[in-house]
Write a protein that holds these residues in place. Sequence first.
Motif, PDB file in Angstrom:
ATOM      1  N   LYS A  39       8.142  -5.421  -5.464  1.00 53.95           N
ATOM      2  CA  LYS A  39       7.718  -4.826  -4.190  1.00 53.95           C
ATOM      3  C   LYS A  39       6.952  -3.537  -4.454  1.00 53.95           C
ATOM      4  O   LYS A  39       5.910  -3.280  -3.839  1.00 53.95           O
ATOM      5  N   LEU A  40       7.442  -2.728  -5.383  1.00 59.21           N
ATOM      6  CA  LEU A  40       6.753  -1.493  -5.729  1.00 59.21           C
ATOM      7  C   LEU A  40       5.369  -1.787  -6.304  1.00 59.21           C
ATOM      8  O   LEU A  40       4.376  -1.152  -5.915  1.00 59.21           O
ATOM      9  N   LEU A  41       5.280  -2.765  -7.198  1.00 64.61           N
ATOM     10  CA  LEU A  41       3.985  -3.126  -7.775  1.00 64.61           C
ATOM     11  C   LEU A  41       3.032  -3.656  -6.712  1.00 64.61           C
ATOM     12  O   LEU A  41       1.834  -3.357  -6.736  1.00 64.61           O
ATOM     13  N   ARG A  42       3.544  -4.435  -5.761  1.00 63.81           N
ATOM     14  CA  ARG A  42       2.709  -4.947  -4.678  1.00 63.81           C
ATOM     15  C   ARG A  42       2.194  -3.812  -3.809  1.00 63.81           C
ATOM     16  O   ARG A  42       1.022  -3.788  -3.426  1.00 63.81           O
ATOM     17  N   ASP A  43       3.063  -2.832  -3.508  1.00 67.36           N
ATOM     18  CA  ASP A  43       2.634  -1.688  -2.701  1.00 67.36           C
ATOM     19  C   ASP A  43       1.571  -0.862  -3.418  1.00 67.36           C
ATOM     20  O   ASP A  43       0.616  -0.391  -2.798  1.00 67.36           O
ATOM     21  N   ILE A  44       1.725  -0.694  -4.722  1.00 68.59           N
ATOM     22  CA  ILE A  44       0.736   0.066  -5.492  1.00 68.59           C
ATOM     23  C   ILE A  44      -0.582  -0.687  -5.541  1.00 68.59           C
ATOM     24  O   ILE A  44      -1.653  -0.119  -5.317  1.00 68.59           O
ATOM     25  N   ALA A  45      -0.525  -1.975  -5.805  1.00 67.64           N
ATOM     26  CA  ALA A  45      -1.749  -2.765  -5.945  1.00 67.64           C
ATOM     27  C   ALA A  45      -2.485  -2.940  -4.622  1.00 67.64           C
ATOM     28  O   ALA A  45      -3.707  -3.012  -4.601  1.00 67.64           O
ATOM     29  N   SER A  46      -1.754  -3.002  -3.526  1.00 67.21           N
ATOM     30  CA  SER A  46      -2.409  -3.217  -2.233  1.00 67.21           C
ATOM     31  C   SER A  46      -2.957  -1.933  -1.630  1.00 67.21           C
ATOM     32  O   SER A  46      -3.658  -1.981  -0.637  1.00 67.21           O
ATOM     33  N   GLY A  47      -2.633  -0.787  -2.202  1.00 69.60           N
ATOM     34  CA  GLY A  47      -3.156   0.476  -1.701  1.00 69.60           C
ATOM     35  C   GLY A  47      -2.340   1.085  -0.594  1.00 69.60           C
ATOM     36  O   GLY A  47      -2.797   2.001   0.083  1.00 69.60           O
ATOM     37  N   ARG A  48      -1.154   0.613  -0.371  1.00 71.19           N
ATOM     38  CA  ARG A  48      -0.305   1.161   0.689  1.00 71.19           C
ATOM     39  C   ARG A  48       0.238   2.534   0.330  1.00 71.19           C
ATOM     40  O   ARG A  48       0.599   3.308   1.201  1.00 71.19           O
ATOM     41  N   ASN A  49       0.343   2.819  -0.960  1.00 75.18           N
ATOM     42  CA  ASN A  49       0.877   4.095  -1.397  1.00 75.18           C
ATOM     43  C   ASN A  49      -0.119   4.739  -2.357  1.00 75.18           C
ATOM     44  O   ASN A  49      -0.014   4.562  -3.563  1.00 75.18           O
ATOM     45  N   PRO A  50      -1.079   5.504  -1.859  1.00 75.70           N
ATOM     46  CA  PRO A  50      -2.110   6.070  -2.732  1.00 75.70           C
ATOM     47  C   PRO A  50      -1.568   7.068  -3.748  1.00 75.70           C
ATOM     48  O   PRO A  50      -2.102   7.202  -4.847  1.00 75.70           O
ATOM     49  N   LYS A  52       1.345   6.947  -5.441  1.00 75.56           N
ATOM     50  CA  LYS A  52       1.847   6.202  -6.598  1.00 75.56           C
ATOM     51  C   LYS A  52       0.704   5.506  -7.337  1.00 75.56           C
ATOM     52  O   LYS A  52       0.726   5.397  -8.557  1.00 75.56           O
ATOM     53  N   PHE A  53      -0.292   5.051  -6.586  1.00 76.37           N
ATOM     54  CA  PHE A  53      -1.453   4.426  -7.212  1.00 76.37           C
ATOM     55  C   PHE A  53      -2.152   5.408  -8.147  1.00 76.37           C
ATOM     56  O   PHE A  53      -2.489   5.072  -9.289  1.00 76.37           O
ATOM     57  N   LEU A  54      -2.336   6.639  -7.690  1.00 78.39           N
ATOM     58  CA  LEU A  54      -2.965   7.654  -8.530  1.00 78.39           C
ATOM     59  C   LEU A  54      -2.076   8.042  -9.717  1.00 78.39           C
ATOM     60  O   LEU A  54      -2.581   8.331 -10.802  1.00 78.39           O
ATOM     61  N   MET A  55      -0.765   8.025  -9.509  1.00 77.01           N
ATOM     62  CA  MET A  55       0.150   8.321 -10.623  1.00 77.01           C
ATOM     63  C   MET A  55       0.060   7.243 -11.693  1.00 77.01           C
ATOM     64  O   MET A  55       0.086   7.545 -12.895  1.00 77.01           O
ATOM     65  N   VAL A  56      -0.059   5.987 -11.283  1.00 78.65           N
ATOM     66  CA  VAL A  56      -0.201   4.890 -12.248  1.00 78.65           C
ATOM     67  C   VAL A  56      -1.513   5.024 -13.015  1.00 78.65           C
ATOM     68  O   VAL A  56      -1.557   4.834 -14.232  1.00 78.65           O
ATOM     69  N   ILE A  57      -2.586   5.375 -12.315  1.00 78.15           N
ATOM     70  CA  ILE A  57      -3.872   5.567 -12.977  1.00 78.15           C
ATOM     71  C   ILE A  57      -3.781   6.704 -13.989  1.00 78.15           C
ATOM     72  O   ILE A  57      -4.241   6.574 -15.135  1.00 78.15           O
ATOM     73  N   ALA A  58      -3.179   7.826 -13.588  1.00 76.25           N
ATOM     74  CA  ALA A  58      -3.063   8.970 -14.489  1.00 76.25           C
ATOM     75  C   ALA A  58      -2.198   8.635 -15.702  1.00 76.25           C
ATOM     76  O   ALA A  58      -2.539   8.981 -16.840  1.00 76.25           O
ATOM     77  N   ALA A  59      -1.081   7.943 -15.485  1.00 72.26           N
ATOM     78  CA  ALA A  59      -0.202   7.579 -16.598  1.00 72.26           C
ATOM     79  C   ALA A  59      -0.904   6.613 -17.552  1.00 72.26           C
ATOM     80  O   ALA A  59      -0.790   6.741 -18.776  1.00 72.26           O
ATOM     81  N   SER A  60      -1.653   5.669 -17.004  1.00 72.35           N
ATOM     82  CA  SER A  60      -2.391   4.728 -17.855  1.00 72.35           C
ATOM     83  C   SER A  60      -3.464   5.447 -18.660  1.00 72.35           C
ATOM     84  O   SER A  60      -3.684   5.145 -19.834  1.00 72.35           O
ATOM     85  N   TRP A  61      -4.111   6.408 -18.025  1.00 71.94           N
ATOM     86  CA  TRP A  61      -5.139   7.177 -18.717  1.00 71.94           C
ATOM     87  C   TRP A  61      -4.542   7.990 -19.861  1.00 71.94           C
ATOM     88  O   TRP A  61      -5.064   7.987 -20.978  1.00 71.94           O
TER      89      TRP A  61
END
Length: 133
Positions: A39-50, A52-61
């Motif tokens: 559910k968390l991954l779906r929310d991040i991927a769908s853009g519902r939680n910007p 967390k989405f930015l945190m994932v991008i920063a952590a991946s970077w």
Amino acid sequence: MPIPFIHKTPPHIPEVHLPEEPFLQVASALTLELNQALKLLRDIASGRNPKKFLMVIAASWVLSIVGSWCNFLTLFYIAFLLLHMVPVFYEKYEEKVDLFAEKAMVEIKKQYAVFNVKVLSKIPIGPLKTKKV
């Protein structure tokens, strides 16, 4: 019953019976955790939680930069050492670490508020369209 070519009786090996209930409890707990992670991954991927989405991008970077410096085995060794050193370090300097973390969180919240006003608030977020089957 003796075995004819050795002339010895085979050893007695007891039957092992494992109860079903603990395995069902573990499976149920794992199912709940896996569903929450999905559910968390779906929310991040769908853009519902910007956020967390930015945190994932920063952590991946950050992970890609650190990964370009050394190989996987070295990263694993560094992570192993950190997992053993950080708790001891925190117990020894708990007050100083908490004070520093509190100051860092205040500064991060200020920077996020500025970023939210300048960038995130300008991104249009509309309702998600459902696919027709």
